[in-house]
Design a protein around this motif. Structure first.
Motif, PDB file in Angstrom:
ATOM      1  N   ASN A   1       0.845  -1.192   0.000  1.00 39.76           N
ATOM      2  CA  ASN A   1       0.000   0.000   0.000  1.00 39.76           C
ATOM      3  C   ASN A   1       0.882   1.244   0.000  1.00 39.76           C
ATOM      4  OD1 ASN A   1       0.660  -0.161   2.956  1.00 39.76           O
ATOM      5  ND2 ASN A   1      -0.647   1.635   2.991  1.00 39.76           N
ATOM      6  N   ARG A   2       0.348   2.315  -0.549  1.00 42.50           N
ATOM      7  CA  ARG A   2       1.067   3.586  -0.590  1.00 42.50           C
ATOM      8  C   ARG A   2       0.134   4.701  -0.141  1.00 42.50           C
ATOM      9  NH1 ARG A   2       3.718   3.546  -6.611  1.00 42.50           N
ATOM     10  NH2 ARG A   2       1.509   3.722  -7.137  1.00 42.50           N
ATOM     11  N   PRO A   3       0.680   5.883   0.178  1.00 50.30           N
ATOM     12  CA  PRO A   3      -0.209   7.016   0.492  1.00 50.30           C
ATOM     13  C   PRO A   3      -1.143   7.299  -0.671  1.00 50.30           C
ATOM     14  CG  PRO A   3       2.066   7.517   1.093  1.00 50.30           C
ATOM     15  CD  PRO A   3       2.108   6.238   0.323  1.00 50.30           C
TER      16      PRO A   3
ATOM     17  N   ARG B   1      -8.438  11.543  -5.830  1.00 49.78           N
ATOM     18  CA  ARG B   1      -7.550  11.063  -4.785  1.00 49.78           C
ATOM     19  C   ARG B   1      -7.989   9.660  -4.371  1.00 49.78           C
ATOM     20  NH1 ARG B   1      -7.249  11.500   0.882  1.00 49.78           N
ATOM     21  NH2 ARG B   1      -5.128  11.737   1.684  1.00 49.78           N
ATOM     22  N   ARG B   2      -7.110   8.672  -4.537  1.00 48.44           N
ATOM     23  CA  ARG B   2      -7.449   7.278  -4.287  1.00 48.44           C
ATOM     24  C   ARG B   2      -6.313   6.570  -3.555  1.00 48.44           C
ATOM     25  NH1 ARG B   2     -12.577   5.510  -5.159  1.00 48.44           N
ATOM     26  NH2 ARG B   2     -11.694   3.449  -5.548  1.00 48.44           N
ATOM     27  N   THR B   3      -6.649   5.447  -2.918  1.00 53.28           N
ATOM     28  CA  THR B   3      -5.643   4.591  -2.301  1.00 53.28           C
ATOM     29  C   THR B   3      -5.586   3.282  -3.078  1.00 53.28           C
ATOM     30  OG1 THR B   3      -7.286   3.705  -0.749  1.00 53.28           O
ATOM     31  CG2 THR B   3      -5.930   5.566   0.002  1.00 53.28           C
ATOM     32  N   THR B   4      -4.467   2.569  -2.942  1.00 53.16           N
ATOM     33  CA  THR B   4      -4.251   1.374  -3.767  1.00 53.16           C
ATOM     34  C   THR B   4      -3.650   0.225  -2.967  1.00 53.16           C
ATOM     35  OG1 THR B   4      -2.028   2.107  -4.397  1.00 53.16           O
ATOM     36  CG2 THR B   4      -3.853   2.762  -5.845  1.00 53.16           C
TER      37      THR B   4
ATOM     38  N   ASP C   1       2.971   3.635   3.737  1.00 53.80           N
ATOM     39  CA  ASP C   1       2.311   4.859   4.185  1.00 53.80           C
ATOM     40  C   ASP C   1       2.981   5.338   5.471  1.00 53.80           C
ATOM     41  OD1 ASP C   1       0.507   6.938   4.335  1.00 53.80           O
ATOM     42  OD2 ASP C   1      -1.250   5.678   3.999  1.00 53.80           O
ATOM     43  N   THR C   2       2.503   6.475   5.977  1.00 56.10           N
ATOM     44  CA  THR C   2       3.099   7.066   7.173  1.00 56.10           C
ATOM     45  C   THR C   2       2.268   6.813   8.428  1.00 56.10           C
ATOM     46  OG1 THR C   2       1.991   9.169   6.693  1.00 56.10           O
ATOM     47  CG2 THR C   2       4.227   8.880   5.835  1.00 56.10           C
ATOM     48  N   VAL C   3       1.189   6.046   8.310  1.00 56.01           N
ATOM     49  CA  VAL C   3       0.318   5.755   9.455  1.00 56.01           C
ATOM     50  C   VAL C   3       0.142   4.248   9.594  1.00 56.01           C
ATOM     51  CG1 VAL C   3      -0.930   7.936   9.252  1.00 56.01           C
ATOM     52  CG2 VAL C   3      -1.785   5.915   8.038  1.00 56.01           C
ATOM     53  N   VAL C   4      -0.251   3.803  10.793  1.00 53.61           N
ATOM     54  CA  VAL C   4      -0.555   2.396  11.016  1.00 53.61           C
ATOM     55  C   VAL C   4      -1.788   2.025  10.198  1.00 53.61           C
ATOM     56  CG1 VAL C   4      -1.142   0.639  12.720  1.00 53.61           C
ATOM     57  CG2 VAL C   4       0.345   2.543  13.357  1.00 53.61           C
ATOM     58  N   GLN C   5      -1.709   0.912   9.492  1.00 49.59           N
ATOM     59  CA  GLN C   5      -2.861   0.377   8.786  1.00 49.59           C
ATOM     60  C   GLN C   5      -3.255  -0.941   9.434  1.00 49.59           C
ATOM     61  OE1 GLN C   5      -4.647   1.681   6.319  1.00 49.59           O
ATOM     62  NE2 GLN C   5      -3.361   3.394   5.669  1.00 49.59           N
ATOM     63  N   SER C   6      -4.559  -1.250   9.392  1.00 48.94           N
ATOM     64  CA  SER C   6      -5.046  -2.563   9.818  1.00 48.94           C
ATOM     65  C   SER C   6      -5.674  -3.243   8.619  1.00 48.94           C
ATOM     66  CB  SER C   6      -6.105  -2.435  10.923  1.00 48.94           C
ATOM     67  OG  SER C   6      -5.585  -1.835  12.078  1.00 48.94           O
ATOM     68  N   TYR C   7      -5.438  -4.543   8.470  1.00 52.15           N
ATOM     69  CA  TYR C   7      -6.043  -5.298   7.372  1.00 52.15           C
ATOM     70  C   TYR C   7      -6.846  -6.463   7.928  1.00 52.15           C
ATOM     71  CZ  TYR C   7      -3.362  -2.418   4.257  1.00 52.15           C
ATOM     72  OH  TYR C   7      -2.858  -1.324   3.600  1.00 52.15           O
ATOM     73  N   HIS C   8      -8.011  -6.667   7.308  1.00 52.73           N
ATOM     74  CA  HIS C   8      -8.969  -7.668   7.779  1.00 52.73           C
ATOM     75  C   HIS C   8      -9.383  -8.555   6.617  1.00 52.73           C
ATOM     76  CE1 HIS C   8     -12.458  -9.262  10.031  1.00 52.73           C
ATOM     77  NE2 HIS C   8     -13.067  -9.233   8.852  1.00 52.73           N
TER      78      HIS C   8
ATOM     79  N   TYR D   1     -12.434   3.316   2.041  1.00 48.79           N
ATOM     80  CA  TYR D   1     -13.390   4.043   1.203  1.00 48.79           C
ATOM     81  C   TYR D   1     -12.756   4.509  -0.108  1.00 48.79           C
ATOM     82  CZ  TYR D   1     -17.091   7.316  -0.076  1.00 48.79           C
ATOM     83  OH  TYR D   1     -18.109   7.968  -0.742  1.00 48.79           O
ATOM     84  N   LEU D   2     -11.467   4.810  -0.069  1.00 44.09           N
ATOM     85  CA  LEU D   2     -10.789   5.328  -1.263  1.00 44.09           C
ATOM     86  C   LEU D   2     -10.164   4.225  -2.117  1.00 44.09           C
ATOM     87  CD1 LEU D   2      -9.085   8.559   0.175  1.00 44.09           C
ATOM     88  CD2 LEU D   2     -11.153   8.398  -1.234  1.00 44.09           C
ATOM     89  N   GLY D   3     -10.346   2.945  -1.744  1.00 46.70           N
ATOM     90  CA  GLY D   3      -9.939   1.912  -2.682  1.00 46.70           C
ATOM     91  C   GLY D   3      -9.084   0.776  -2.169  1.00 46.70           C
ATOM     92  N   GLN D   4      -8.728   0.759  -0.871  1.00 50.67           N
ATOM     93  CA  GLN D   4      -7.848  -0.307  -0.388  1.00 50.67           C
ATOM     94  C   GLN D   4      -8.658  -1.537   0.021  1.00 50.67           C
ATOM     95  OE1 GLN D   4      -4.757   0.231   2.458  1.00 50.67           O
ATOM     96  NE2 GLN D   4      -3.749   1.832   1.304  1.00 50.67           N
ATOM     97  N   GLU D   5      -9.088  -2.288  -0.973  1.00 50.96           N
ATOM     98  CA  GLU D   5      -9.730  -3.577  -0.727  1.00 50.96           C
ATOM     99  C   GLU D   5      -9.592  -4.433  -1.979  1.00 50.96           C
ATOM    100  OE1 GLU D   5     -14.079  -3.876  -0.505  1.00 50.96           O
ATOM    101  OE2 GLU D   5     -14.209  -1.813  -1.231  1.00 50.96           O
ATOM    102  N   VAL D   6      -9.729  -5.732  -1.760  1.00 51.24           N
ATOM    103  CA  VAL D   6      -9.708  -6.707  -2.845  1.00 51.24           C
ATOM    104  C   VAL D   6     -10.512  -7.906  -2.368  1.00 51.24           C
ATOM    105  CG1 VAL D   6      -7.570  -7.831  -2.073  1.00 51.24           C
ATOM    106  CG2 VAL D   6      -8.194  -7.934  -4.494  1.00 51.24           C
TER     107      VAL D   6
END
Length: 599
Positions: free
Chosen positions: A373-375, A383-386, A447-454, A520-525
């Motif tokens: 993942n990236r900012p 503006r989207r996330t990937t 990225d510069t923040v903690v991410q959680s993945y489920h 919401y901006l796109g980080q899912e698969v």
């Protein structure tokens, strides 16, 4: 009573004993209405989402193997879905409640979920999955209890308490999602809530008057189970109780090695169970605190979440400074704490056998995915996330329905197993999972923040995490014996986390960021796990399916509302057969014994 009557009664009891000896998994029924409520969690009136008039919503308290039927009436002014965070609906992704598996429940409609809580015991929560709605509430707890044949690795607590902690905004979900769609990043939260309430006034200079706060009433000397869920949007929180130890016993359906902690970092979407013994002298009440962690505090000057632990013999209010945070600048503190959480391999799982009987370290990995993942970045001017350079764009037709009805062009089974050095794009790209394959997934957080993945539908094994870039040599650091099994893992900024998952649950399952803005901006698969040898592995298409997108023409009218709370409990096939036999026998025996009766 005549001899003939006594004979008939004995024969009937004999037949009933046969029925009792053939137990079925029970059903439980709920009617839930979702509506807007007015609340003032931070002292300012605002609109929140409630269920059955409650914010947070009611706790779903069930036992493993139970069949759960929940009729949801959507009284909001927009579509709505509930997802069951961590509940492994076996071969039944139709009930998952996310955009890839279900058409949304339109405003004013109802829809009935039906699923079985199976192969898990522990602490989970539900929440709305569409339109940033979780930012306004709509969440509640799920408690899955053990069956009697499955021992629990600790004494029965004297009480059971759910605590929902999370960052909170005075803007509602519509305003926040409009900000994101306009290209703005998520601002700092306005506060932290505990059970939908604001902070106790521990400092009049910091906390305004009149804010309602949570009080947990306890008895001295007793031990309570606290189930703590981070239901917030994007902020990791540190949870602690003044002068009390937290004994960690379970996380997201897995019993853990029991260890004492003075505090615990709980990341977005994670759930933990602690045993807390009331062993203080109760000269006063005690603070319960949830405060931002691994967060740029220079952008946030609001108070943390503060509730009160009140002993029945307390002699006064809580006083003094709040218990302090661990060293904010020790970047390894939180990671080492996460590494210390171990699976209790000798404890019973949802079946009467040890959790560690599944020896994941001895199974050959069939597929490897390194997911980067990236900012947020601009894609087609938005503006989207990937993930691996792809920003998920939800099609109007859910993936499960498109697969069922063979609708072309809705999605592609081409999600790359590595980051591709190409321009980022919008797409509905799906992982082509190998049914009963053992998959290694590495989350690399640039990225510069903690991410959680489920991952819906599964518990996975968290086998490693470290700072830097993951390489093949990183596997030498994996925990291949007692890495905890759970459904949500954190990935620290500039770091990686590795999980192993056995794809034995057929269906289309959502893998996502739990950070609501990233999601919401796109980080899912989605992972498509299909049994190529048996089309009947998955549960059949539900009769009450809502159709949308390319299949809208199949929707005849609104699903008929059923008041399940007053409906009779359905019989299992065996019980139904026994009842038929009983009726037939009674009819036949009425003439013999000269009696009448009903069943």
């Amino acid at each position: 009573m005549s001899l003939s009557s006594r004979g008939f009664l004995c024969f009937t009891l004999f037949l009933c004993s046969i029925s009792v000896g053939l137990p079925a998994d029970p059903f439980v029924f709920y009617d839930w209405t979702v509506d807007y409520l007015t609340a003032s969690p931070l002292g300012i009136k605002q609109q929140v989402i409630g269920i059955e008039g409650q914010f947070p919503g009611p706790v779903l308290n069930v036992t493993t193997n139970w069949n759960v039927v929940i009729n949801v009436k959507n009284n909001l002014d927009e579509p709505f879905l509930l997802t069951w965070n961590g509940i492994q609906q076996r071969k039944n992704s139709w009930q998952d409640g996310v955009s890839g598996t279900n058409c949304p429940i339109p405003a004013g409609w109802n829809w009935t979920y039906q699923f079985q809580v199976k192969d898990q015991i522990g602490s989970f929560f539900y929440f709305p999955s569409l339109g940033f709605q979780r930012a306004s509430g709509g969440y509640g707890g799920i408690v899955v209890n053990n069956r009697d044949v499955i021992p629990v690795p600790f004494a029965t607590p004297d009480g059971d308490v759910n605590l929902f902690i999370g960052d909170w905004y005075i803007k509602n979900h519509k305003e926040l999602r409009n900000d994101l769609e306009s290209g703005d990043s998520l601002a700092a939260p306005d506060g932290v809530l505990i059970n939908g309430l604001g902070p106790y006034q521990f400092d009049r200079a910091v906390v305004r008057d009149g804010i309602p706060y949570q009080i947990i009433n306890v008895e001295p000397g007793k031990t309570y189970r606290l189930r703590v869920h981070n239901v917030g949007i994007s902020t990791s929180l540190n949870f602690r109780i003044q002068n009390h130890d937290l004994v960690l016993v379970e996380t997201e359906g897995s019993y853990t090695v029991q260890q004492k902690y003075s505090n615990m970092d709980i990341h977005v979407g994670q759930s933990y169970s602690f045993l807390v013994t009331m062993d203080q002298n109760a000269t006063n009440d005690y603070y319960i605190v949830a405060s931002p962690r691994l967060f740029d505090s220079s952008n946030w000057t609001k108070p943390p979440g503060v509730a009160i632990l009140h002993y029945s013999n307390s002699q006064g209010p809580a006083s003094g400074p709040l218990p302090g945070l661990p060293n904010e600048f020790d970047t390894y503190f939180s990671m080492n704490q996460a590494r210390s959480i171990r699976w209790n391999v000798s404890a019973g799982a949802a079946r009467p056998n040890p959790q560690g009987s599944f020896r994941y370290g001895e199974i050959t990995v069939t597929d490897v995915f390194v997911i980067l993942n990236r900012p947020a970045e601009l894609i087609d001017g938005k503006r989207r996330t990937t993930l691996n350079g792809i920003s998920y764009l939800a099609p109007s037709t859910p993936l499960t329905l498109a697969r069922q009805f063979k609708v072309p062009g809705v999605f592609k089974l081409d999600f790359p197993n590595r980051f591709m050095n190409r321009p980022a794009k919008l797409d509905a790209s799906v992982i082509n999972g190998t049914f009963k394959g053992f998959v290694e997934i590495i989350f690399q957080n640039n990225d510069t923040v903690v991410q959680s993945y489920h991952l819906d539908g599964y518990a996975f094994f968290v086998v490693g995490m470290d700072y830097g870039v993951w390489t093949e040599n990183s596997r030498s650091t994996y925990n291949k014996w007692d890495g905890v099994a759970r459904s949500t893992t954190q990935v620290f900024p500039g770091a990686w986390s590795a999980i192993l998952v056995f794809l034995d649950n057929a269906g289309m399952w959502n893998l996502r960021s739990q950070n609501l803005d990233s999601w919401y901006l796109g980080q899912e698969v989605y992972i498509n796990a299909v049994n190529p040898e048996n089309d009947n592995t998955e549960v059949e298409l539900p009769e009450n399916t809502i159709y949308c997108g390319e299949l809208s023409s199949l929707q005849k009218d609104q699903a008929r509302r059923v008041n399940f709370s007053s409906a009779p409990m359905p019989l299992s096939p065996i019980d139904a057969m026994v009842k038929v036999v009983l009726v037939a026998v009674m009819v036949a025996l009425r003439g013999v014994f000269d009696i009448s009766g009903t069943i």
